[in-house]
Design a protein around this motif. Structure first.
Motif, PDB file in Angstrom:
ATOM      1  N   UNK A  31       5.699   1.297   2.107  1.00 45.09           N
ATOM      2  CA  UNK A  31       6.256   0.713   1.611  1.00 45.09           C
ATOM      3  C   UNK A  31       6.956  -0.145   2.254  1.00 45.09           C
ATOM      4  N   UNK A  32       7.995  -0.877   1.178  1.00 46.42           N
ATOM      5  CA  UNK A  32       8.847  -2.082   2.231  1.00 46.42           C
ATOM      6  C   UNK A  32      10.232  -2.719   1.399  1.00 46.42           C
ATOM      7  N   UNK A  33      11.195  -2.383   1.788  1.00 44.74           N
ATOM      8  CA  UNK A  33      12.187  -2.578   1.354  1.00 44.74           C
ATOM      9  C   UNK A  33      12.348  -4.560   1.139  1.00 44.74           C
ATOM     10  N   UNK A  34      12.475  -5.186   0.368  1.00 43.40           N
ATOM     11  CA  UNK A  34      12.888  -6.285   0.690  1.00 43.40           C
ATOM     12  C   UNK A  34      13.860  -7.390   0.757  1.00 43.40           C
ATOM     13  N   UNK A  35      14.728  -8.059   1.645  1.00 42.46           N
ATOM     14  CA  UNK A  35      15.848  -8.724   1.929  1.00 42.46           C
ATOM     15  C   UNK A  35      15.560 -10.203   2.203  1.00 42.46           C
ATOM     16  N   UNK A  36      16.882 -10.664   1.599  1.00 41.09           N
ATOM     17  CA  UNK A  36      17.358 -12.432   1.380  1.00 41.09           C
ATOM     18  C   UNK A  36      17.567 -12.186   3.481  1.00 41.09           C
ATOM     19  N   UNK A  37      16.986 -13.160   3.743  1.00 38.20           N
ATOM     20  CA  UNK A  37      17.798 -13.780   4.708  1.00 38.20           C
ATOM     21  C   UNK A  37      19.403 -13.608   5.076  1.00 38.20           C
ATOM     22  N   UNK A  38      20.068 -13.630   4.108  1.00 34.65           N
ATOM     23  CA  UNK A  38      21.651 -13.121   4.840  1.00 34.65           C
ATOM     24  C   UNK A  38      21.612 -11.663   4.705  1.00 34.65           C
ATOM     25  N   UNK A  39      20.608 -11.043   3.965  1.00 34.60           N
ATOM     26  CA  UNK A  39      20.181  -9.447   4.583  1.00 34.60           C
ATOM     27  C   UNK A  39      20.589  -8.401   2.528  1.00 34.60           C
ATOM     28  N   UNK A  40      21.008  -9.297   1.845  1.00 32.56           N
ATOM     29  CA  UNK A  40      20.693  -8.765   0.710  1.00 32.56           C
ATOM     30  C   UNK A  40      19.685  -7.859   0.357  1.00 32.56           C
ATOM     31  N   UNK A  41      19.133  -6.865  -0.495  1.00 38.43           N
ATOM     32  CA  UNK A  41      18.500  -6.379  -0.934  1.00 38.43           C
ATOM     33  C   UNK A  41      17.555  -7.611  -2.477  1.00 38.43           C
ATOM     34  N   UNK A  43      14.212  -6.424  -3.709  1.00 34.75           N
ATOM     35  CA  UNK A  43      13.308  -5.499  -4.324  1.00 34.75           C
ATOM     36  C   UNK A  43      12.482  -4.661  -3.479  1.00 34.75           C
ATOM     37  N   UNK A  44      11.240  -4.293  -3.703  1.00 39.21           N
ATOM     38  CA  UNK A  44      10.688  -3.760  -2.744  1.00 39.21           C
ATOM     39  C   UNK A  44       9.433  -4.014  -3.362  1.00 39.21           C
ATOM     40  N   UNK A  45       8.776  -3.056  -2.164  1.00 36.42           N
ATOM     41  CA  UNK A  45       6.974  -3.005  -2.241  1.00 36.42           C
ATOM     42  C   UNK A  45       6.929  -1.454  -2.152  1.00 36.42           C
ATOM     43  N   UNK A  46       5.607  -1.033  -2.552  1.00 33.13           N
ATOM     44  CA  UNK A  46       4.783   0.009  -2.865  1.00 33.13           C
ATOM     45  C   UNK A  46       3.292  -0.064  -2.636  1.00 33.13           C
ATOM     46  N   UNK A  47       3.078   0.066  -1.892  1.00 36.20           N
ATOM     47  CA  UNK A  47       1.018   0.655  -1.542  1.00 36.20           C
ATOM     48  C   UNK A  47       0.637   1.597  -1.598  1.00 36.20           C
ATOM     49  N   UNK A  48      -0.224   1.834  -3.072  1.00 33.76           N
ATOM     50  CA  UNK A  48      -0.397   3.276  -3.399  1.00 33.76           C
ATOM     51  C   UNK A  48      -2.436   3.144  -3.388  1.00 33.76           C
ATOM     52  N   UNK A  49      -2.961   3.727  -3.114  1.00 30.66           N
ATOM     53  CA  UNK A  49      -4.394   3.851  -3.577  1.00 30.66           C
ATOM     54  C   UNK A  49      -5.122   4.478  -4.624  1.00 30.66           C
ATOM     55  N   UNK A  50      -5.837   4.820  -4.929  1.00 30.02           N
ATOM     56  CA  UNK A  50      -6.979   5.585  -5.744  1.00 30.02           C
ATOM     57  C   UNK A  50      -8.608   4.985  -4.939  1.00 30.02           C
ATOM     58  N   UNK A  51      -8.647   6.769  -4.520  1.00 29.63           N
ATOM     59  CA  UNK A  51      -9.978   6.630  -3.989  1.00 29.63           C
ATOM     60  C   UNK A  51     -10.411   5.470  -2.427  1.00 29.63           C
ATOM     61  N   UNK A  52     -11.113   4.633  -2.851  1.00 25.65           N
ATOM     62  CA  UNK A  52     -11.635   2.858  -2.107  1.00 25.65           C
ATOM     63  C   UNK A  52     -10.581   2.277  -1.724  1.00 25.65           C
ATOM     64  N   UNK A  53      -9.783   1.716  -2.922  1.00 21.98           N
ATOM     65  CA  UNK A  53      -8.835   0.777  -3.058  1.00 21.98           C
ATOM     66  C   UNK A  53      -7.449   0.806  -3.380  1.00 21.98           C
ATOM     67  N   UNK A  54      -6.851   0.278  -2.313  1.00 20.26           N
ATOM     68  CA  UNK A  54      -5.356  -0.620  -2.163  1.00 20.26           C
ATOM     69  C   UNK A  54      -5.035  -1.244  -2.935  1.00 20.26           C
ATOM     70  N   UNK A  55      -3.708  -0.204  -3.916  1.00 20.58           N
ATOM     71  CA  UNK A  55      -2.603  -1.642  -4.563  1.00 20.58           C
ATOM     72  C   UNK A  55      -1.308  -1.919  -4.210  1.00 20.58           C
ATOM     73  N   UNK A  56      -1.387  -3.211  -4.711  1.00 15.17           N
ATOM     74  CA  UNK A  56       0.286  -3.407  -3.922  1.00 15.17           C
ATOM     75  C   UNK A  56       0.978  -3.579  -5.422  1.00 15.17           C
TER      76      UNK A  56
END
Length: 175
Positions: A31-41, A43-56
């Motif tokens: 996972x990753x929390x996203x922020x602007x250069x000013x430090x404001x939130x 959004x977010x990122x999530x990495x998930x998988x099912x079997x051999x595939x990785x999804x973002x």
């Protein structure tokens, strides 16, 4: 009685649509929390998988409306006002940039993030490559970052799809 029967039929129909739930990515990889250069939130990122595939899956928040280039970058660092520490696009196979490029695309290429008038939006994609290879590239010694750009990616221009300045960034963290 008729209402109970209708409710039962509705429930059966709803549950039959869940047959593909097992096919949905469910292994949490990062996972990753996203922020602007000013430090404001931002959004977010999530990495998930099912079997051999990785999804973002990326969710943007508090961003300017419109299409924004979205990329994986080579270094897990989001310092500086331009997020230059994140390096270039993650490209372990030395391919060209862009899904519309006959010689592309590389691992860092993702679909544009579309942000609505309320400042939010989302994008998701299956990353190119087998799970072990993708995870090795994402979580190598210096890590990797997810970067949102000011302009849309044109999916062909080198090296970054003419997507403009970096407006948000997040360092991927393994779960």
């Amino acid at each position: 009685m008729r209402a109970v029967l209708a409710l039962g039929c509705g429930l059966a129909i709803a549950l039959s649509g869940c047959a593909t739930v097992d096919e949905q990515p469910s292994d949490r990889l990062g996972h990753a929390p996203l922020q602007t250069a000013a430090g404001a939130p931002a959004g977010s990122v999530r990495l998930l998988a099912s079997g051999a595939e990785v999804n973002i899956s990326v969710t943007g928040a508090g961003l300017p409306p419109g299409a924004h280039g979205l990329h994986l970058h080579t270094t897990g660092a989001c310092s500086g006002t331009a997020f230059d520490a994140a390096g270039g696009h993650l490209n372990p196979d030395s391919r060209e940039h862009g899904a519309d490029n006959p010689a592309g695309a590389h691992l860092g290429d993702l679909p544009n993030l579309i942000i609505g008038s309320d400042g939010s939006g989302s994008a998701s994609a299956t990353l190119r490559g087998a799970r072990a290879e993708v995870l090795a590239a994402l979580f190598d010694a210096d890590g990797s970052a997810v970067v949102i750009h000011a302009a849309p990616d044109d999916y062909r221009s080198q090296p970054a799809g003419s997507s403009g300045a970096r407006i948000a960034c997040g360092v991927l963290i393994a779960d």
